[in-house]
Design a protein around this motif. Sequence first.
Motif, PDB file in Angstrom:
ATOM      1  N   GLY A 182     -20.151  25.787  -8.567  1.00  0.00           N
ATOM      2  CA  GLY A 182     -19.853  26.891  -9.458  1.00  0.00           C
ATOM      3  C   GLY A 182     -20.311  28.247  -9.115  1.00  0.00           C
ATOM      4  O   GLY A 182     -20.702  29.097  -9.904  1.00  0.00           O
ATOM      5  N   SER A 183     -20.569  28.563  -7.844  1.00  0.00           N
ATOM      6  CA  SER A 183     -21.075  29.748  -7.489  1.00  0.00           C
ATOM      7  C   SER A 183     -20.107  30.853  -7.900  1.00  0.00           C
ATOM      8  O   SER A 183     -18.945  30.754  -7.537  1.00  0.00           O
ATOM      9  N   ILE A 184     -20.487  31.897  -8.315  1.00  0.00           N
ATOM     10  CA  ILE A 184     -19.796  33.274  -8.756  1.00  0.00           C
ATOM     11  C   ILE A 184     -20.289  34.476  -7.987  1.00  0.00           C
ATOM     12  O   ILE A 184     -21.694  34.333  -7.728  1.00  0.00           O
ATOM     13  N   ALA A 185     -19.508  35.590  -8.012  1.00  0.00           N
ATOM     14  CA  ALA A 185     -20.335  36.844  -7.770  1.00  0.00           C
ATOM     15  C   ALA A 185     -19.432  37.634  -8.956  1.00  0.00           C
ATOM     16  O   ALA A 185     -18.477  37.282  -9.563  1.00  0.00           O
ATOM     17  N   LEU A 186     -20.183  39.025  -8.868  1.00  0.00           N
ATOM     18  CA  LEU A 186     -19.639  39.838 -10.004  1.00  0.00           C
ATOM     19  C   LEU A 186     -19.317  41.062  -9.097  1.00  0.00           C
ATOM     20  O   LEU A 186     -19.915  41.633  -8.359  1.00  0.00           O
ATOM     21  N   TRP A 187     -17.871  41.495  -9.213  1.00  0.00           N
ATOM     22  CA  TRP A 187     -17.273  42.719  -8.595  1.00  0.00           C
ATOM     23  C   TRP A 187     -16.944  43.764  -9.529  1.00  0.00           C
ATOM     24  O   TRP A 187     -16.296  43.492 -10.383  1.00  0.00           O
ATOM     25  N   ASP A 188     -17.458  45.003  -9.179  1.00  0.00           N
ATOM     26  CA  ASP A 188     -16.998  46.141  -9.626  1.00  0.00           C
ATOM     27  C   ASP A 188     -16.087  46.855  -8.793  1.00  0.00           C
ATOM     28  O   ASP A 188     -16.757  47.624  -7.917  1.00  0.00           O
ATOM     29  N   ALA A 189     -14.786  46.695  -8.754  1.00  0.00           N
ATOM     30  CA  ALA A 189     -13.978  47.567  -7.890  1.00  0.00           C
ATOM     31  C   ALA A 189     -13.853  48.826  -8.005  1.00  0.00           C
ATOM     32  O   ALA A 189     -13.765  49.442  -7.181  1.00  0.00           O
TER      33      ALA A 189
END
Length: 259
Positions: A182-189
């Motif tokens: 369940g690895s995730i990243a957080l992306w602010d486009a």
Amino acid sequence: MIALPIAGHWFERKALGDGITLLWEPHVHPLLRCNIWHVAGRDCDLLVDTGLGVASLAEAAADLFEKPLTVVLTHCHMDHAGGAHEFGVCCVHAAEAQALTNASNHLPLDAAAYSPNDLAWFSGIGYDISGGLLTAIPHAGFDPGTHVMQAAEASHLIGEGDMVDLGDRKFEVLHLPGHSPGSIALWDAQSGTLFSGDAIYDGPLLDQIPGSDIPAYIRSMERLRALPARIVHAGHEPSFGRGRLVELADAYLNSRSDP
């Protein structure tokens, strides 16, 4: 075992601009020295990962936590989720929630707990842990040999495409399995900012540990390579720009390509 000194303070911090503060634990071996990220928002703040949990992050950074706080765990390995029990609103991917509840991703902090084969394996991937995983203890009476990760509960399950809204900026959840399910990243486009967790960082990547999946990691790395990131704030080691992102992704993909 050699007695370790008591640290004068456990956490260091550095304000990076754009409302982002980096916190880290300098007395922890690089294998488990997680980057903890605080992001100030208009309506609420964001905390990405919580560190090892051997000292109170909530107390050490209380001045940063005066507004409502959303805690997002990029995954639930001990170095990222050890302090999660201190916080009420804790978001994780569904594939990580049980590990958080069971505190099942614990690693011993005392080198004596590892066999010679274990030590050789870690050394082979770039981490010499023969001297132990701490260079100091957080307080008198702390015993690295008996410390265990404290269980926590996920208040919210998050997944691909979900948004973490701080009021004046939003982060999209990217599911990037490989290092863990369940690895995730957080992306602010809008700003080109990526908090990548352990999906990618500028150091030895771990893809042969319990729960890892090399084919999934390859797919995640291909996705990361194509992301138009301006800056990557990773789970370990220094931040880097898009050029280094591409270099790291290519190095991993080349290392796992068929002969």
